[in-house]
Structure formats: structure tokens, C-alpha cells
Scaffold this motif. Structure first.
Motif, PDB file in Angstrom:
ATOM      1  N   LEU A  16       0.818  -1.204   0.000  1.00 37.93           N
ATOM      2  CA  LEU A  16       0.000   0.000   0.000  1.00 37.93           C
ATOM      3  C   LEU A  16       0.855   1.259   0.000  1.00 37.93           C
ATOM      4  N   ASP A  17       1.979   1.185   0.728  1.00 34.19           N
ATOM      5  CA  ASP A  17       2.812   2.377   0.885  1.00 34.19           C
ATOM      6  C   ASP A  17       4.192   2.243   0.262  1.00 34.19           C
ATOM      7  N   TYR A  18       4.575   1.050  -0.187  1.00 34.24           N
ATOM      8  CA  TYR A  18       5.958   0.866  -0.638  1.00 34.24           C
ATOM      9  C   TYR A  18       6.018   0.159  -1.986  1.00 34.24           C
ATOM     10  N   GLU A  19       7.057   0.502  -2.764  1.00 28.29           N
ATOM     11  CA  GLU A  19       7.305  -0.176  -4.029  1.00 28.29           C
ATOM     12  C   GLU A  19       7.843  -1.586  -3.797  1.00 28.29           C
ATOM     13  N   ALA A  32      14.320 -11.924   2.091  1.00 30.09           N
ATOM     14  CA  ALA A  32      13.344 -12.102   1.004  1.00 30.09           C
ATOM     15  C   ALA A  32      12.945 -10.730   0.500  1.00 30.09           C
ATOM     16  N   LEU A  33      12.772 -10.632  -0.816  1.00 31.34           N
ATOM     17  CA  LEU A  33      12.393  -9.355  -1.450  1.00 31.34           C
ATOM     18  C   LEU A  33      11.013  -9.498  -2.077  1.00 31.34           C
ATOM     19  N   PHE A  34      10.120  -8.550  -1.749  1.00 29.42           N
ATOM     20  CA  PHE A  34       8.813  -8.463  -2.403  1.00 29.42           C
ATOM     21  C   PHE A  34       8.791  -7.148  -3.170  1.00 29.42           C
ATOM     22  N   ALA A  35       8.959  -7.206  -4.487  1.00 30.49           N
ATOM     23  CA  ALA A  35       8.970  -6.012  -5.345  1.00 30.49           C
ATOM     24  C   ALA A  35       7.638  -5.914  -6.073  1.00 30.49           C
ATOM     25  N   PHE A  36       6.933  -4.800  -5.889  1.00 31.84           N
ATOM     26  CA  PHE A  36       5.583  -4.668  -6.431  1.00 31.84           C
ATOM     27  C   PHE A  36       5.535  -3.882  -7.728  1.00 31.84           C
ATOM     28  N   ARG A  37       6.458  -2.939  -7.909  1.00 26.69           N
ATOM     29  CA  ARG A  37       6.441  -2.115  -9.113  1.00 26.69           C
ATOM     30  C   ARG A  37       7.740  -1.326  -9.155  1.00 26.69           C
ATOM     31  N   GLY A  38       7.999  -0.668 -10.273  1.00 31.04           N
ATOM     32  CA  GLY A  38       9.121   0.266 -10.370  1.00 31.04           C
ATOM     33  C   GLY A  38      10.449  -0.408 -10.580  1.00 31.04           C
TER      34      GLY A  38
END
Length: 595
Positions: A16-19, A32-38
Motif C-alpha cells: 500500500l505504501d511501498y514499491e 526475502a524481497l517483495f517487489a511490487f512495481r518500479g
């Protein structure tokens, strides 16, 4: 409704608040990395067994060159953990190279525990738009140096401001009864640091007296400013209702002056204290609350398959999450609620934007849906910001955040900047546009000429006869009346065209539209008025008009030069009997001013 949260669920909520969000095991450095966009979706994970090693590799590849040293100094295990231990949270701004251009990001890190292990939770968010807007506001404010320093130093919020001269220790205290509405001098004196100790005995809460007086000495304050560029201190003031937390912030205005602001942060500090108590109820609950503690007032989880939804709301901002509404048919329920809670002027906006099809189309195209609107509140309309992202393919997380203070601050700064901009382009004496404004107008005309546009305009150059004689014999106050009379004559003749005062006695008119069409009649009318003025002992103005010739004129300056030559010839024709006329005018204006 059963909503058991996994690590993936936490990451999705934080999206909601982070890329992107990193979960780093504090003992093994595995992550662990969760990348949502960008940009972060393209990071190279060379060794997920060591977060810090991968960070160094990616820093060389994607961090903006000017920020690499600062990034390296701040984003390492020792520095980051120490910052969290000191302040409970770590914040850092930096730039990444995105398609060859620097883009601003903000990193926030907190510590959390799960199943007996300690984790770093690191969220990264794109703040490029906000940062660039802030920098642009700084540039606009700096046009007036002293005012700009005050505005930007207090751009967040203030209750009191001190301007301290470090050479003499002279100080002035300003207070705002309403933030940004009025600055009034409340106190002025010498020996700021000595006076501070005297005042502290009366206004500082007894448990914080030693903290303030020991921290806010001249030597300690300047040492902190020289090392870090800013000094901050939170303490309590005595008030009729009990102790109130305030935050003091000091920065250099220049080499010899510092600005000290004092801001009421009582509600924020007490919310944070309550948050820490509430966070202990559940380790995972605490991680979510602390990670989202910067911004949300309400949170919706919507099932897109069934349209079932649950609403989480904080009754006191950021202090407690509790389910207050749960139901089905989210989008229809939203329309019903809108009629009661949305400010009437914004109802069409919110209902159209949150139609199911339009809403999901925006999410599919951009990965995020965001809009700002107003809610009804007891104190009037209040601005809030709604942000929606996919939690997974079947669920959407929607947050609603109170941004009223921020929006109204930005509106006021923009209004003040616009007013200053307009003031800088108008002549104080006559009220018409000035030389700066003409320069901008001329550039626009030149751009149209350069692009080959078919435009029609003429330049009228006007010069006030005998102004120097009036100033020399009767003084500049009389000369000012003479100039205003000339401006009135020019404006009344060329009613439909912009008029500029470009010098002490020079005016320029850009004839457009009907004034351009009727230029010969207006020129004759102007000449006859000047002749009558000469007979009636009024202001005399020479005028020359030249028409833009597309076949020969490469820029506006060429038209201006011809108008100047024609004005000069007209001025010479008015010289016959000029001295006698000017002397008569001087006597007439002097009589009007009782000279």
C-alpha cells in the motif's frame, strides 16, 4: 471473516505504501524481497543469503552517482541498526537512476520479531513527485531571501519562531496564532541563551528542565548544527491543561543567523507512546502497525471475487486497528455511504472514479489507484487521500489517509507564490505591468514568430515629455503624478491591449485584436488628445506605432526599433514651445499638490 496473515500477506499490505519490501533475518543476513512495481522489480539478486552483500552490488548498478557515498555510509548493518535502536525507526532519502534520470526514493526500516527471530523490515517508496514539488517550492520561496528562509523553515508547521543573530545574540520571536496566516512580533531582546534559561524556569515542565538547559547551550547547539546541519529536541511545556510535548528545530539561515522553530507535537508523541503499548499485544500486529504508522486512517480489504469487504479504522490516529464494518457488495455500499460522508461537491468525482470497471482498469494499467477528495467533518470539509493496490489477483487493499493539513499548506504556499509572482510583474506606481512582464510577453511573441504562426500585432512605444524637468524643478512626488497621468492616458486610448511601463518615462503597448484593427484611428485620437493636453496644461506623451511584418521581421525587437524611431520623430515634433508647455504643466501639478 477469516484473514490469517502470512509473510506474503504482510508484504502485500505494505505494498500500500511501498514499491518493495525486504525481510532480513538479523542473525543470518538472509532475506526475502517483495517487489511490487518500479525499478526494484529489476534488481539483481546475486546472493540472497547475504542482504548487505547484495546491497553493495546493486548500489553500484542503480544508485545515482552523487548519492553513492551517502548511501554507503547510511545503508550498512551497523549504522542502520544503531539508528533503529536510537529512534525505533530509520528513514533515508536517496536517488536511483531510472532510464538514465535520477528519481527520489525513501527507505524506512523497523525491527520486528516472528517465531522467536528478529527481522529487519525495510520498505522502499518512490517519493520523486513529492520531493521535486518540495524543491520547486523552495526555489520559489527563495526569490525573497528573508521571507523564503522563514517559509521553508516553517513549511511543515510551527507555533513559534526565533531568529537569532549569532554575532550579537540579539533575537526576535515570532508567533502565529493561526499557522501561516499572520506573523506578529511577540518578543525581541539580547542575550538569547541567557534569556532562554530564565524563561525555561517558568515554562518548561520540571522533569524536562535539565534536558533543555543542558542540551540548548550555545556551544552544544552550534556543534550539532556544524556536524549535522540541524538540531532537534522534544520536551514538554507547562500549560493550564498539563504538560504538552513540543519539538524544537534549529537550522542555519546563513553564517550569522539561525532559525529556531517550536512546534506542538503533543498528539503525535502520545499516539506513538500508545502505539508502542498496543504493538506488544501481537508481534505480527506490531510489525504491521509500525510499518504503516506514518500514514493511514482507514484500511479496506476487498475480495474481488465476492465483493466482500472488511473495514479497519483507527479511532485515534494510528493507535488501534478494529473491524467496524464488514459486508458484501463493496462498490454499491460505497455509493450509499458517499451520500452521507463525502463533501457534496466531490460526490460526482468519487462515485465516477470508484465504479468497479473504471477502478479495476486504472489498477491494471498503472498498478495503483490514487485520488484526493473531501470528507464531511464537524469542522468542515477535510481532504483525504485514497490509495488502492492489489494484495493479490483476487484482493485489493484500500487505504484512506487524512492529508488535510498538507493540502491546505500546499494551497497556501502556491497562493503566496502566485501573489509574489504577480507582484513582481506589476509596476507599483501605476499598477500596470512592468518591464519583467514585457520581457516575458516579448518571448512568447518571438516563439510564435519563430514557429511561423500567422499573427497580427503592432508595437506602440510611448515616451513622457518633460519628466526630467518636472522631477528636477518640483521633485519626484510631482513627477509620480505626471507618470500616473501618462499611464491613464495610454490605457484609456488602447483599452483592449496590454500596457507595460518599461522605464522611468517609457511605456509599451502591444496592439492586438480590435486595437490592432483600429490602430490608425486610435493613433489619431491619441495625437489629438496630446494636442489638447498641451493647450490645457496636461501631460504630453509622444507615441510611435509600428506593425509586425511577417516577411521582414525576424523578432519583436525589429518592430520595437521601428516604433522607437517613429516615437522619436513624434517627440521632436512636440518640442516646439515645449519648455513653455512643461513649465505651465509644472505649475498646474504643483497647485494640485499644494506646493
Amino acid at each position: 471473516m477469516d484473514m490469517q496473515l502470512t509473510f506474503e500477506d504482510v508484504a502485500s499490505a505494505l505494498s500500500l505504501d511501498y514499491e518493495c519490501v525486504f525481510f532480513v533475518d538479523n542473525e543470518t543476513n538472509q532475506y526475502a524481497l517483495f517487489a511490487f512495481r518500479g525499478k526494484h522489480t529489476k534488481l539483481e539478486l546475486t546472493d540472497t543469503r547475504d542482504f548487505w552483500a547484495d546491497t553493495k552490488v546493486n548500489m553500484e548498478a542503480v544508485v545515482y552517482p552523487e548519492d553513492k557515498q551517502s548511501f554507503s555510509e547510511h545503508i550498512n548493518r551497523e549504522t542502520l541498526l544503531k539508528a533503529i535502536q536510537d529512534d525505533n525507526v530509520f528513514n533515508f532519502k536517496y536517488r536511483l537512476l531510472v532510464e538514465g534520470e535520477p528519481v527520489w526514493f525513501q527507505m524506512k526500516a523497523v525491527l520486528g520479531r516472528s517465531q522467536g527471530r528478529e527481522y529487519l523490515i525495510i520498505g522502499v517508496n518512490n517519493i520523486d513527485k513529492q520531493e521535486r514539488e518540495r524543491l520547486e517550492l523552495e526555489q520559489k520561496a527563495s526569490k525573497s531571501k528573508t521571507y523564503g528562509q522563514i517559509v521553508m523553515a516553517l513549511a511543515e508547521r510551527f507555533d513559534a519562531l526565533y531568529m537569532v543573530d549569532l554575532t550579537t545574540e540579539h533575537f526576535v520571536q515570532y508567533r502565529s496564532e493561526r499557522v501561516f496566516e499572520e506573523l506578529s512580533i511577540a518578543l525581541e531582546g539580547d542575550d538569547f541563551f541567557i534569556q532562554l534559561k530564565k524563561d525555561a524556569k517558568q515554562v518548561i515542565y520540571k522533569d524536562d528542565f535539565a534536558l533543555l538547559t543542558e542540551s540548548l547551550t550555545r556551544d552544544n547547539l552550534l556543534k550539532e548544527l556544524d556536524e549535522y546541519g540541524v538540531f532537534t529536541l522534544t520536551y514538554r511545556l507547562n500549560t493550564p491543561k498539563g504538560p504538552v510535548y513540543v519539538k524544537l528545530m534549529a537550522v542555519y539561515a546563513d553564517k550569522q543567523h539561525i532559525i529556531i522553530s517550536v512546534t506542538n507535537v503533543d498528539a503525535m508523541v502520545r499516539r506513538e507512546q500508545e502505539l508502542k503499548k498496543q504493538a506488544t499485544k501481537s508481534e505480527l500486529y506490531g510489525q504491521i502497525v509500525m510499518a504503516l504508522a506514518e500514514r493511514y486512517d482507514a484500511l479496506y480489504m476487498v475480495d474481488l471475487v465476492t465483493d466482500h469487504f472488511a473495514q479497519y479504522k483507527s479511532e485515534r490516529l494510528f493507535c488501534e486497528l478494529s473491524i467496524t464494518v464488514e459486508g458484501d457488495d463493496f462498490f454499491n455500499q460505497l455509493k450509499k455511504d458517499a451520500m452521507q460522508v463525502i463533501y457534496s461537491e466531490d460526490i460526482p468525482l468519487i462515485t465516477a472514479a470508484l465504479e468497479r470497471e473504471a477502478f479495476l482498469r486504472e489498477l491494471d494499467e498503472h498498478g495503483v489507484f490514487s485520488m484526493t477528495y473531501r470528507l464531511n467533518s464537524p469542522n468542515g470539509p477535510m481532504y483525504v487521500n485514497l490509495v488502492a493496490v492489489y494484495a493479490d489477483k483476487n484482493h485489493v487493499v484500500i487505504s484512506v489517509t487524512n492529508v488535510d493539513a498538507q493540502v491546505r499548506r500546499e494551497q497556501k504556499i502556491r497562493e503566496e507564490a502566485s501573489a509574489n509572482y504577480e507582484k513582481a510583474r506589476h509596476d507599483d506606481l501605476t499598477g500596470i505591468r512592468n518591464k519583467n512582464a514585457y520581457g516575458e510577453f516579448e518571448k512568447k511573441l518571438d516563439q510564435q514568430i519563430k514557429c511561423g504562426k500567422d499573427i497580427e500585432f503592432a508595437i506602440a512605444l510611448c515616451d513622457v515629455n518633460g519628466l526630467k524637468t518636472v522631477n528636477d524643478t518640483q521633485g519626484h512626488k510631482t513627477g509620480d503624478i505626471y507618470i500616473r497621468d501618462a499611464a491613464k492616458l495610454i490605457c484609456e486610448t488602447f483599452k483592449h491591449s496590454p500596457v507595460f511601463r518599461v522605464g522611468g518615462d517609457e511605456f509599451v503597448v502591444v496592439l492586438r485584436g480590435s486595437d490592432f484593427t483600429n490602430r490608425e484611428e486610435l493613433s489619431q485620437q491619441f495625437y489629438e488628445t496630446v494636442k489638447r493636453n498641451a493647450e490645457e496644461d496636461k501631460v504630453i506623451v509622444a507615441c510611435g506605432i509600428s506593425v509586425y511584418d511577417k516577411a521582414h521581421d525576424k523578432n519583436t525587437a525589429a518592430v520595437f526599433e521601428r516604433a522607437d524611431a517613429m516615437m522619436y520623430r513624434n517627440k521632436m515634433s512636440l518640442k516646439g514651445g515645449r519648455d513653455e508647455i512643461i513649465n505651465t504643466i509644472i505649475r498646474t501639478i504643483g497647485a494640485r499638490m499644494n506646493i
